[in-house]
Design a protein around this motif. Structure first.
Motif, short mmCIF file in Angstrom:
data_model
loop_
_atom_site.label_atom_id
_atom_site.label_comp_id
_atom_site.label_asym_id
_atom_site.label_seq_id
_atom_site.Cartn_x
_atom_site.Cartn_y
_atom_site.Cartn_z
N SER A 267 0.82 -1.20 0.00
CA SER A 267 0.00 0.00 0.00
C SER A 267 0.86 1.26 0.00
O SER A 267 1.70 1.45 0.88
N GLY A 268 0.62 2.12 -0.97
CA GLY A 268 1.37 3.37 -1.06
C GLY A 268 0.88 4.40 -0.06
O GLY A 268 1.66 5.20 0.44
N ALA A 269 -0.41 4.39 0.25
CA ALA A 269 -0.97 5.38 1.18
C ALA A 269 -0.38 5.19 2.58
O ALA A 269 -0.07 6.17 3.26
N ILE A 270 -0.22 3.94 3.00
CA ILE A 270 0.35 3.67 4.32
C ILE A 270 1.79 4.14 4.38
O ILE A 270 2.19 4.85 5.31
N ILE A 271 2.57 3.78 3.39
CA ILE A 271 3.99 4.16 3.38
C ILE A 271 4.14 5.67 3.28
O ILE A 271 4.96 6.27 3.98
N ARG A 272 3.35 6.29 2.42
CA ARG A 272 3.41 7.75 2.27
C ARG A 272 3.08 8.45 3.58
O ARG A 272 3.78 9.38 4.00
N GLU A 273 2.03 8.01 4.25
CA GLU A 273 1.63 8.61 5.53
C GLU A 273 2.71 8.42 6.60
O GLU A 273 3.01 9.34 7.36
N ILE A 274 3.30 7.24 6.64
CA ILE A 274 4.36 6.97 7.62
C ILE A 274 5.56 7.87 7.34
O ILE A 274 6.14 8.46 8.26
N LEU A 275 5.95 7.99 6.07
CA LEU A 275 7.08 8.85 5.74
C LEU A 275 6.80 10.31 6.09
O LEU A 275 7.69 11.01 6.59
N GLN A 276 5.59 10.76 5.87
CA GLN A 276 5.23 12.14 6.22
C GLN A 276 5.29 12.34 7.74
O GLN A 276 5.74 13.37 8.22
N GLN A 277 4.82 11.35 8.50
CA GLN A 277 4.87 11.45 9.95
C GLN A 277 6.31 11.44 10.46
O GLN A 277 6.67 12.22 11.35
N LEU A 278 7.14 10.57 9.88
CA LEU A 278 8.54 10.53 10.28
C LEU A 278 9.26 11.82 9.91
O LEU A 278 10.14 12.28 10.63
N GLU A 279 8.85 12.41 8.80
CA GLU A 279 9.43 13.69 8.38
C GLU A 279 9.05 14.81 9.34
O GLU A 279 9.88 15.63 9.71
N SER A 280 7.78 14.83 9.76
CA SER A 280 7.35 15.86 10.71
C SER A 280 7.97 15.65 12.09
O SER A 280 8.10 16.60 12.86
N ALA A 281 8.36 14.41 12.41
CA ALA A 281 9.04 14.14 13.68
C ALA A 281 10.53 14.48 13.61
O ALA A 281 11.22 14.45 14.62
#
Length: 142
Positions: free
Chosen positions: A96-110
């Protein structure tokens, strides 16, 4: 210096997921829709573990440490699998691309991951330090 290469990957991901969950980090948390989605088209059921979001986030962090800058498409291929097609041969399917994209965005904001133009996302010094410290803790315990 101890790195994630020196410890067992499963133990590292488990401990890192605990850290991501317990540090009180508001940036990394499962979205509302995370309880209703499969992790890829090849899967038949939802994830069984309740904290699967943190485990996948930790696994993505380790993947970025080991394989360098990666984009969403490469990570989709990493987390894909074989799709069962009845009596026909299995085919490789991306995750799933949506899951990976969301995780990467969260890790980026952290502040653990940063975006590199035309290459994907890579770990920041803060992300590398987190992985190295968790690996060191595991190494000392053993």
């Amino acid at each position: 210096m101890t790195t994630p290469f020196d410890v067992d990957a499963n133990l590292l991901i488990e401990r890192l997921a605990e850290k991501l969950r317990s540090d009180g980090n508001e940036n990394i948390k499962p979205p509302e829709w995370a309880g209703y989605v499969k992790t890829g088209a090849q899967k038949e059921k939802l994830p069984v573990q309740k904290d699967w979001w943190y485990i996948r986030s930790a696994a993505v962090l380790r993947k970025l440490y080991v394989k360098g800058p990666l984009g969403v498409e490469r990570l989709r291929a990493e987390y894909g699998g074989a799709k069962r097609r009845g009596c026909r041969p299995q085919k490789a399917t991306k995750g799933s691309g949506a899951i990976i994209r969301e995780i990467l965005q969260q890790l980026e904001s952290a502040g653990l991951v940063s975006k590199i133009e035309k290459e994907g996302r890579a770990l920041t010094p803060k992300g590398k330090a987190l992985l190295d410290s968790v690996a060191y803790e595991l190494r000392v315990e053993r």
